[in-house]
Design a protein around this motif. Structure first.
Motif, mmCIF file in Angstrom:
data_model
loop_
_atom_site.group_PDB
_atom_site.id
_atom_site.type_symbol
_atom_site.label_atom_id
_atom_site.label_comp_id
_atom_site.label_asym_id
_atom_site.label_seq_id
_atom_site.Cartn_x
_atom_site.Cartn_y
_atom_site.Cartn_z
ATOM 1 N N LEU A 34 0.817 -1.221 0.000
ATOM 2 C CA LEU A 34 0.000 0.000 0.000
ATOM 3 C C LEU A 34 0.846 1.265 0.000
ATOM 4 O O LEU A 34 0.584 2.207 -0.750
ATOM 5 C CB LEU A 34 -0.931 -0.005 1.219
ATOM 6 N N GLU A 35 1.843 1.283 0.893
ATOM 7 C CA GLU A 35 2.627 2.504 1.080
ATOM 8 C C GLU A 35 3.549 2.791 -0.111
ATOM 9 O O GLU A 35 3.813 3.956 -0.427
ATOM 10 C CB GLU A 35 3.466 2.397 2.356
ATOM 11 N N GLN A 46 13.292 6.578 -4.607
ATOM 12 C CA GLN A 46 14.355 7.509 -4.226
ATOM 13 C C GLN A 46 15.015 7.165 -2.896
ATOM 14 O O GLN A 46 16.192 7.470 -2.691
ATOM 15 C CB GLN A 46 13.783 8.938 -4.133
ATOM 16 N N ALA A 47 14.248 6.516 -1.991
ATOM 17 C CA ALA A 47 14.764 6.360 -0.629
ATOM 18 C C ALA A 47 14.658 4.940 -0.082
ATOM 19 O O ALA A 47 14.969 4.712 1.089
ATOM 20 C CB ALA A 47 14.023 7.327 0.307
ATOM 21 N N ASN A 48 14.232 3.963 -0.897
ATOM 22 C CA ASN A 48 14.031 2.580 -0.418
ATOM 23 C C ASN A 48 13.090 2.531 0.788
ATOM 24 O O ASN A 48 13.142 1.601 1.590
ATOM 25 C CB ASN A 48 15.366 1.921 -0.041
ATOM 26 N N ASN A 49 12.220 3.557 0.887
ATOM 27 C CA ASN A 49 11.286 3.636 2.003
ATOM 28 C C ASN A 49 9.985 2.955 1.587
ATOM 29 O O ASN A 49 9.217 3.492 0.788
ATOM 30 C CB ASN A 49 11.028 5.099 2.372
ATOM 31 N N LEU A 50 9.755 1.757 2.153
ATOM 32 C CA LEU A 50 8.582 0.961 1.765
ATOM 33 C C LEU A 50 7.329 1.311 2.553
ATOM 34 O O LEU A 50 6.216 0.981 2.132
ATOM 35 C CB LEU A 50 8.873 -0.532 1.972
ATOM 36 N N PHE A 51 7.502 1.954 3.714
ATOM 37 C CA PHE A 51 6.373 2.086 4.636
ATOM 38 C C PHE A 51 5.966 3.530 4.929
ATOM 39 O O PHE A 51 5.107 3.770 5.774
ATOM 40 C CB PHE A 51 6.714 1.394 5.958
ATOM 41 N N GLY A 52 6.552 4.454 4.258
ATOM 42 C CA GLY A 52 6.176 5.851 4.464
ATOM 43 C C GLY A 52 6.527 6.364 5.847
ATOM 44 O O GLY A 52 5.851 7.262 6.375
ATOM 45 N N ILE A 53 7.568 5.813 6.464
ATOM 46 C CA ILE A 53 7.969 6.256 7.801
ATOM 47 C C ILE A 53 8.681 7.597 7.688
ATOM 48 O O ILE A 53 9.620 7.762 6.898
ATOM 49 C CB ILE A 53 8.878 5.215 8.480
ATOM 50 N N ASP A 93 13.551 -1.012 10.196
ATOM 51 C CA ASP A 93 13.079 0.218 10.837
ATOM 52 C C ASP A 93 11.585 0.140 11.118
ATOM 53 O O ASP A 93 11.100 0.630 12.148
ATOM 54 C CB ASP A 93 13.389 1.409 9.937
ATOM 55 N N HIS A 94 10.851 -0.472 10.217
ATOM 56 C CA HIS A 94 9.412 -0.679 10.405
ATOM 57 C C HIS A 94 9.165 -1.535 11.648
ATOM 58 O O HIS A 94 8.312 -1.225 12.491
ATOM 59 C CB HIS A 94 8.842 -1.361 9.153
ATOM 60 N N THR A 95 9.940 -2.602 11.794
ATOM 61 C CA THR A 95 9.819 -3.479 12.965
ATOM 62 C C THR A 95 10.202 -2.744 14.238
ATOM 63 O O THR A 95 9.548 -2.876 15.277
ATOM 64 C CB THR A 95 10.710 -4.726 12.794
ATOM 65 N N LYS A 96 11.276 -1.952 14.147
ATOM 66 C CA LYS A 96 11.734 -1.188 15.311
ATOM 67 C C LYS A 96 10.644 -0.233 15.785
ATOM 68 O O LYS A 96 10.416 -0.072 17.000
ATOM 69 C CB LYS A 96 13.003 -0.415 14.957
ATOM 70 N N LEU A 97 9.958 0.382 14.838
ATOM 71 C CA LEU A 97 8.881 1.313 15.189
ATOM 72 C C LEU A 97 7.757 0.577 15.905
ATOM 73 O O LEU A 97 7.218 1.059 16.911
ATOM 74 C CB LEU A 97 8.349 1.980 13.916
ATOM 75 N N ILE A 98 7.402 -0.613 15.411
ATOM 76 C CA ILE A 98 6.326 -1.386 16.033
ATOM 77 C C ILE A 98 6.736 -1.863 17.428
ATOM 78 O O ILE A 98 5.931 -1.842 18.362
ATOM 79 C CB ILE A 98 5.946 -2.585 15.137
ATOM 80 N N LEU A 99 7.967 -2.275 17.579
ATOM 81 C CA LEU A 99 8.429 -2.776 18.872
ATOM 82 C C LEU A 99 8.588 -1.667 19.900
ATOM 83 O O LEU A 99 8.246 -1.846 21.078
ATOM 84 C CB LEU A 99 9.764 -3.510 18.703
ATOM 85 N N ASN A 100 9.117 -0.510 19.478
ATOM 86 C CA ASN A 100 9.442 0.567 20.425
ATOM 87 C C ASN A 100 8.376 1.656 20.514
ATOM 88 O O ASN A 100 8.358 2.420 21.480
ATOM 89 C CB ASN A 100 10.777 1.208 20.045
ATOM 90 N N GLY A 101 7.503 1.719 19.503
ATOM 91 C CA GLY A 101 6.478 2.757 19.527
ATOM 92 C C GLY A 101 7.084 4.157 19.499
ATOM 93 O O GLY A 101 8.066 4.412 18.806
#
Length: 258
Positions: A34-35, A46-53, A93-101
């Protein structure tokens, strides 16, 4: 990149990530689809950013236009997004965000960990990952359309619980079989005892029968009976086994005259 190639490239990364941390692989794949629009978005290119973080990543950041929502109303705005060197860094980084909030709420995304894909899709939205009210439904639709749930792996604790239940069931079955064997053995012992008793009774009856009158003169007594008849000392040859033994003994001792 076509959808099949996109999934084939990202699925191993998402699956391994789930094994290590519990973020459902189906959720990781669906959010990335989706993202990043199957990896075709400018942010991914441009940034290999898959999740829009948003923010600054290992390779810096890029400014991109994005759609946000106020309630049900969308609007466009510019924002800084994290830049990565590769997709692995983006997933990590996506996982880190989910784990650490976030600092204000470290556990805001913990509802997705080891959850089924429908729960995970709802919990990621409740945690504030996206403002689109239809975000959970969009994730679920993508997951089901492409069978992304097949990449989810079971929770090790759940696997351990299932294995323990199976072991307990096997032990109960083994105990039941042992009890059946004990019962069978008891039955065999009882039958053997009864058979031994029957044999003893038969032996007793045989001994009694031996003392009764046989229907015919035993072969071993025939010579003695014949001699006694010829000597005129035996008119009726019928008798018991004891009688025939006595006549045979007399004959062998020479007591019956010729």
């Amino acid at each position: 990149m076509n959808p099949r190639d996109f999934i084939d490239k990202l699925a191993p990364i998402a699956t391994e990530d789930m094994r290590r941390y519990g973020v459902p692989a189906s959720l990781t794949l669906a959010q990335a689809i989706l993202e990043s629009n199957w990896g075709k978005s400018g942010l991914t290119q441009q940034a290999n950013n898959l999740f829009g973080i948003k923010g600054t990543g290992p390779a810096g950041s890029v400014t991109m236009q994005t759609t946000e929502y106020r309630g049900q109303t969308p609007y466009r705005t510019n924002a800084q997004f994290r830049k990565y060197n590769n997709w692995q860094e983006s997933v990590a980084d996506h996982t880190k965000l989910i784990l650490n909030g976030t600092k204000d709420k470290p556990n805001r995304y913990h509802g997705v960990l080891w959850a089924d894909y429908k729960t995970a899709a709802t919990e990621i939205w409740k945690g504030g990952y996206a403002t689109d009210p239809n975000y959970p439904n969009k994730l679920i639709a993508v997951i089901e359309q492409h069978s992304l749930y097949q990449y989810d792996v079971p929770n090790p604790k759940e696997v351990e619980r299932v294995n323990m239940e199976q072991l307990i069931a096997e032990l109960k079955d083994a105990r039941k079989q042992i009890q059946q064997l004990i019962t069978s053995l008891a039955t065999v012992l009882k039958t053997t005892t009864e058979q031994e008793h029957t044999i003893r009774e038969l032996n007793k009856r045989l001994k009694k029968l031996e003392s009764l009158h046989p229907e015919n003169i035993p072969i071993w007594a025939e010579p003695a009976v014949k001699a006694a008849q010829e000597a005129g000392i035996l008119n009726d040859p019928a008798g018991s086994y004891d009688f025939y033994r006595m006549v045979t003994l007399m004959h062998r001792m020479g007591l019956i005259p010729k």
